[in-house]
Design a protein around this motif. Structure first.
Motif, PDB file in Angstrom:
ATOM      1  N   MET A 258       0.762  -1.137  -0.012  1.00 41.11           N
ATOM      2  CA  MET A 258      -0.087  -0.037   0.013  1.00 41.11           C
ATOM      3  C   MET A 258       1.008   1.356   0.081  1.00 41.11           C
ATOM      4  O   MET A 258       2.018   1.308   0.338  1.00 41.11           O
ATOM      5  CB  MET A 258      -1.048   0.011   1.124  1.00 41.11           C
ATOM      6  N   ILE A 259       0.250   2.414  -0.384  1.00 43.99           N
ATOM      7  CA  ILE A 259       0.871   3.500  -0.402  1.00 43.99           C
ATOM      8  C   ILE A 259       0.676   4.404   0.972  1.00 43.99           C
ATOM      9  O   ILE A 259      -0.681   4.389   1.388  1.00 43.99           O
ATOM     10  CB  ILE A 259       0.444   4.525  -1.655  1.00 43.99           C
ATOM     11  N   THR A 260       1.681   4.800   1.628  1.00 43.68           N
ATOM     12  CA  THR A 260       1.307   5.796   2.569  1.00 43.68           C
ATOM     13  C   THR A 260       2.182   6.829   2.871  1.00 43.68           C
ATOM     14  O   THR A 260       3.347   6.977   2.295  1.00 43.68           O
ATOM     15  CB  THR A 260       1.628   4.884   4.010  1.00 43.68           C
ATOM     16  N   GLN A 261       1.771   8.095   3.164  1.00 47.78           N
ATOM     17  CA  GLN A 261       2.443   9.396   3.440  1.00 47.78           C
ATOM     18  C   GLN A 261       3.587   9.364   4.644  1.00 47.78           C
ATOM     19  O   GLN A 261       3.004   8.803   5.600  1.00 47.78           O
ATOM     20  CB  GLN A 261       1.469  10.512   3.543  1.00 47.78           C
ATOM     21  N   ALA A 262       4.736   9.979   4.130  1.00 43.08           N
ATOM     22  CA  ALA A 262       5.723   9.764   5.500  1.00 43.08           C
ATOM     23  C   ALA A 262       6.501  10.995   5.155  1.00 43.08           C
ATOM     24  O   ALA A 262       6.587  11.523   4.335  1.00 43.08           O
ATOM     25  CB  ALA A 262       6.541   8.594   5.089  1.00 43.08           C
ATOM     26  N   ALA A 263       7.128  11.251   6.451  1.00 45.37           N
ATOM     27  CA  ALA A 263       8.232  12.256   6.657  1.00 45.37           C
ATOM     28  C   ALA A 263       9.598  11.410   6.523  1.00 45.37           C
ATOM     29  O   ALA A 263       9.967  10.730   7.553  1.00 45.37           O
ATOM     30  CB  ALA A 263       7.996  13.062   7.774  1.00 45.37           C
ATOM     31  N   VAL A 264      10.286  11.649   5.453  1.00 44.94           N
ATOM     32  CA  VAL A 264      11.610  10.851   5.164  1.00 44.94           C
ATOM     33  C   VAL A 264      12.789  11.516   5.404  1.00 44.94           C
ATOM     34  O   VAL A 264      13.046  12.694   4.962  1.00 44.94           O
ATOM     35  CB  VAL A 264      11.601  10.207   3.690  1.00 44.94           C
ATOM     36  N   PHE A 265      13.568  11.191   6.173  1.00 47.52           N
ATOM     37  CA  PHE A 265      15.099  11.749   6.292  1.00 47.52           C
ATOM     38  C   PHE A 265      15.916  11.012   4.969  1.00 47.52           C
ATOM     39  O   PHE A 265      16.076  10.028   4.641  1.00 47.52           O
ATOM     40  CB  PHE A 265      15.541  11.232   7.702  1.00 47.52           C
ATOM     41  N   ARG A 266      16.085  12.236   4.167  1.00 45.91           N
ATOM     42  CA  ARG A 266      16.944  11.942   2.948  1.00 45.91           C
ATOM     43  C   ARG A 266      18.481  12.546   3.147  1.00 45.91           C
ATOM     44  O   ARG A 266      19.440  11.701   2.624  1.00 45.91           O
ATOM     45  CB  ARG A 266      16.340  12.185   1.767  1.00 45.91           C
TER      46      ARG A 266
ATOM     47  N   PRO B 123       4.856  10.122  -0.741  1.00 45.20           N
ATOM     48  CA  PRO B 123       4.323   8.914  -0.524  1.00 45.20           C
ATOM     49  C   PRO B 123       5.115   7.627  -0.608  1.00 45.20           C
ATOM     50  O   PRO B 123       6.326   7.865  -1.497  1.00 45.20           O
ATOM     51  CB  PRO B 123       3.283   8.792  -1.657  1.00 45.20           C
ATOM     52  N   ILE B 124       5.356   6.897   0.137  1.00 52.10           N
ATOM     53  CA  ILE B 124       6.048   5.423   0.097  1.00 52.10           C
ATOM     54  C   ILE B 124       5.298   4.357   0.056  1.00 52.10           C
ATOM     55  O   ILE B 124       4.081   4.337   0.382  1.00 52.10           O
ATOM     56  CB  ILE B 124       7.137   5.356   1.316  1.00 52.10           C
ATOM     57  N   THR B 125       5.764   3.093  -0.374  1.00 51.05           N
ATOM     58  CA  THR B 125       5.110   2.076  -0.346  1.00 51.05           C
ATOM     59  C   THR B 125       5.297   1.101   0.723  1.00 51.05           C
ATOM     60  O   THR B 125       6.589   1.114   1.036  1.00 51.05           O
ATOM     61  CB  THR B 125       5.613   0.991  -1.631  1.00 51.05           C
TER      62      THR B 125
ATOM     63  N   TYR C 228      13.602  -4.986   4.610  1.00 50.89           N
ATOM     64  CA  TYR C 228      12.877  -3.986   4.590  1.00 50.89           C
ATOM     65  C   TYR C 228      11.440  -4.156   4.365  1.00 50.89           C
ATOM     66  O   TYR C 228      10.961  -4.958   3.526  1.00 50.89           O
ATOM     67  CB  TYR C 228      13.723  -2.944   3.545  1.00 50.89           C
ATOM     68  N   ARG C 229      10.561  -3.135   4.655  1.00 50.48           N
ATOM     69  CA  ARG C 229       9.048  -3.307   4.563  1.00 50.48           C
ATOM     70  C   ARG C 229       8.798  -1.749   3.649  1.00 50.48           C
ATOM     71  O   ARG C 229       7.605  -1.683   3.417  1.00 50.48           O
ATOM     72  CB  ARG C 229       8.170  -3.214   5.719  1.00 50.48           C
ATOM     73  N   ARG C 230       9.607  -0.950   3.378  1.00 50.43           N
ATOM     74  CA  ARG C 230       9.214   0.357   2.960  1.00 50.43           C
ATOM     75  C   ARG C 230      10.171   0.578   1.586  1.00 50.43           C
ATOM     76  O   ARG C 230      11.443   0.283   1.535  1.00 50.43           O
ATOM     77  CB  ARG C 230       9.562   1.460   3.904  1.00 50.43           C
ATOM     78  N   SER C 231       9.575   1.168   0.623  1.00 51.18           N
ATOM     79  CA  SER C 231      10.461   1.616  -0.581  1.00 51.18           C
ATOM     80  C   SER C 231      10.017   2.882  -0.917  1.00 51.18           C
ATOM     81  O   SER C 231       8.708   3.407  -0.770  1.00 51.18           O
ATOM     82  CB  SER C 231      10.142   0.584  -1.452  1.00 51.18           C
ATOM     83  N   ASP C 232      10.870   3.604  -1.886  1.00 54.44           N
ATOM     84  CA  ASP C 232      10.218   5.130  -2.417  1.00 54.44           C
ATOM     85  C   ASP C 232      10.045   4.998  -3.751  1.00 54.44           C
ATOM     86  O   ASP C 232      10.030   3.696  -4.296  1.00 54.44           O
ATOM     87  CB  ASP C 232      11.499   6.179  -2.016  1.00 54.44           C
ATOM     88  N   ALA C 233       9.491   5.925  -4.318  1.00 53.09           N
ATOM     89  CA  ALA C 233       8.984   5.991  -5.853  1.00 53.09           C
ATOM     90  C   ALA C 233      10.323   5.337  -6.719  1.00 53.09           C
ATOM     91  O   ALA C 233       9.667   4.905  -7.663  1.00 53.09           O
ATOM     92  CB  ALA C 233       8.586   7.560  -5.946  1.00 53.09           C
ATOM     93  N   GLN C 234      11.516   5.638  -6.294  1.00 53.14           N
ATOM     94  CA  GLN C 234      12.237   5.126  -7.270  1.00 53.14           C
ATOM     95  C   GLN C 234      12.586   3.580  -6.849  1.00 53.14           C
ATOM     96  O   GLN C 234      13.468   2.802  -7.568  1.00 53.14           O
ATOM     97  CB  GLN C 234      13.769   5.768  -7.174  1.00 53.14           C
ATOM     98  N   GLY C 235      11.973   2.997  -5.794  1.00 53.11           N
ATOM     99  CA  GLY C 235      12.087   1.307  -5.560  1.00 53.11           C
ATOM    100  C   GLY C 235      13.403   1.298  -4.556  1.00 53.11           C
ATOM    101  O   GLY C 235      13.726   0.304  -4.517  1.00 53.11           O
ATOM    102  N   ARG C 236      13.871   2.510  -4.161  1.00 52.88           N
ATOM    103  CA  ARG C 236      14.993   2.134  -2.968  1.00 52.88           C
ATOM    104  C   ARG C 236      14.444   1.723  -1.740  1.00 52.88           C
ATOM    105  O   ARG C 236      13.424   2.237  -1.272  1.00 52.88           O
ATOM    106  CB  ARG C 236      15.632   3.734  -3.003  1.00 52.88           C
ATOM    107  N   ASP C 237      15.265   0.951  -1.062  1.00 58.34           N
ATOM    108  CA  ASP C 237      14.746   0.391   0.246  1.00 58.34           C
ATOM    109  C   ASP C 237      14.474   1.867   1.268  1.00 58.34           C
ATOM    110  O   ASP C 237      15.520   2.520   1.211  1.00 58.34           O
ATOM    111  CB  ASP C 237      15.643  -0.497   0.914  1.00 58.34           C
TER     112      ASP C 237
END
Ligand code: CXF
Ligand code: ZN
Length: 370
Positions: free
Chosen positions: A1-9, A19-21, A122-131
């Protein structure tokens, strides 16, 4: 599923709201709809690169409470609909520490800054498919999260979830440091240096223990005013030698029974140590930047004064014991929780929340979700 997140980049950059998966929970995991997550200073240390985490991108946030939506088939005692608080140390249940009920010392604790789940994947990935990692194996700055059952405490449904989130980090850290680490007794004197999320809860923990002199020290006057509301009997706006002198003046020249260093240990530890009476306790509850490699106490002073310098993580007791107990104290009116929340934010405004923390405006900022 897609969920909105605050991501440290990246170090120094604001959190990225994106949004992350989020993958479904595996056998021992639980999917949680996050309802509230606190803005603790530890995450700010990570954003600034003062405390390094092993990877980016990573969803930060470790002071969270929510409602269980789904559980894996090996999960015990947790069901959809349960209200839960997430613990920032997992409590694997298998190591020598967990076997003794000391989940705050869990052997898996050093892994909480790495990024993966407890099982290493990992259970999460970003729009580019990165963990995408999850800070503290929680990743609470998101609408939904998936965590191991080792990170989950089921709570009664009568406690509002914003207040429940507070007992995930700041409250147990502070209250427990007074009750379980220093073991403050009725009639004792206490100094609390740094009256933020941890320190304010040391103040109320000391009050719960019956301390009769509770000296709150900070360099922000508003925090000292708040500290009186939580039980401080005296307040001091000073640092360094001036702080030590002010505390000695308030304690017949001998110092307090227990000092708590809740902010900036390199600068505050020695003044707090010297404001502590012989054979007293000095408890460090604050984390330091990675660049700080040592503490500054002359060994002869440590020897001659016979003081104990100690650390306390999670209030030095298993969160499995302490979190339900703190909620009982809330119910009886002995523990203040609502008063800790200064402002609330939408996830999209989380960077403003951290700016407010940094400006000294917030005791606790909190992100709330629908
Ligand atoms: C911290 C302690 C150090 C690791 C991350 C969580 N606790 C609270 O802020
Ligand atoms: Zn925290």
């Amino acid at each position: 599923m897609i969920t909105q997140a605050a991501v440290f980049r990246a170090v120094g950059a604001p959190l990225s709201i994106e949004p992350i998966t989020l993958d479904a929970p595996r056998a021992s995991e639980v999917q949680v709809k996050v309802k509230a997550v606190g803005l603790c200073r530890t995450d700010l240390h990570v954003m600034r690169g003062e405390r390094r985490v092993a990877m980016a991108p990573m969803v930060l946030g470790h002071e969270a409470a929510g409602i269980v939506e789904q559980v894996g088939n090996a999960v015990n005692g947790i069901a959809p609909g349960d209200h839960v608080v997430l613990t920032f140390i997992p409590g694997c249940g298998r190591c020598r520490w967990c076997a003794r009920g000391l989940h705050h010392l869990c052997a898996q604790a050093p892994r909480i800054t790495q990024g993966p789940q407890l099982d290493g994947s990992y259970r999460r990935s970003d729009a580019q498919g990165r963990d995408v990692g999850a800070f503290c194996m929680i990743g609470g700055f998101a609408e939904r999260t998936v965590v191991d059952q080792a990170s989950v405490i089921v709570i009664d449904k009568d406690v509002p979830l914003d207040l429940a989130a507070l007992v995930a980090c700041g409250v147990p850290a502070g209250v427990g440091a007074a009750r379980h680490r220093a073991k403050v007794k009725a009639g004792d004197s206490v100094l609390v240096v740094g009256c933020g999320g941890d320190g304010m809860n040391v103040v109320q923990g000391a009050r719960l223990c019956g301390a009769t002199t509770i000296i709150a020290a900070d360099v922000v006057d508003a925090k000292l005013d708040w500290a009186r509301g939580f039980g401080a009997t005296h307040t001091v706006n000073a640092r360094g030698e001036a702080l030590t002198k002010a505390v000695l003046d308030l304690t017949e020249g001998v110092g307090v029974n227990h000092a708590f260093v809740c902010i900036d240990p390199p600068a505050t530890l020695l003044p707090a140590f010297r404001a502590t009476q012989k054979a007293g306790n000095v408890v460090v509850t604050a984390i330091t930047p990675d660049t700080v490699k040592s503490i500054d106490i002359p060994p002869i002073e440590l020897f001659a004064t016979q003081k104990a310098v100690m650390g306390a993580v999670y209030g030095f007791i298993s969160p499995r014991l302490q979190i339900p107990e703190l909620l009982r104290l809330y119910r009886t009116g002995d523990l203040r929780l609502a008063e800790l929340i200064t402002r609330t934010y939408a996830l999209a405004d989380i960077n403003q929340g951290y700016a407010d923390l940094d400006a000294g405006k917030n005791l606790r900022g909190m992100v709330l979700f629908d």
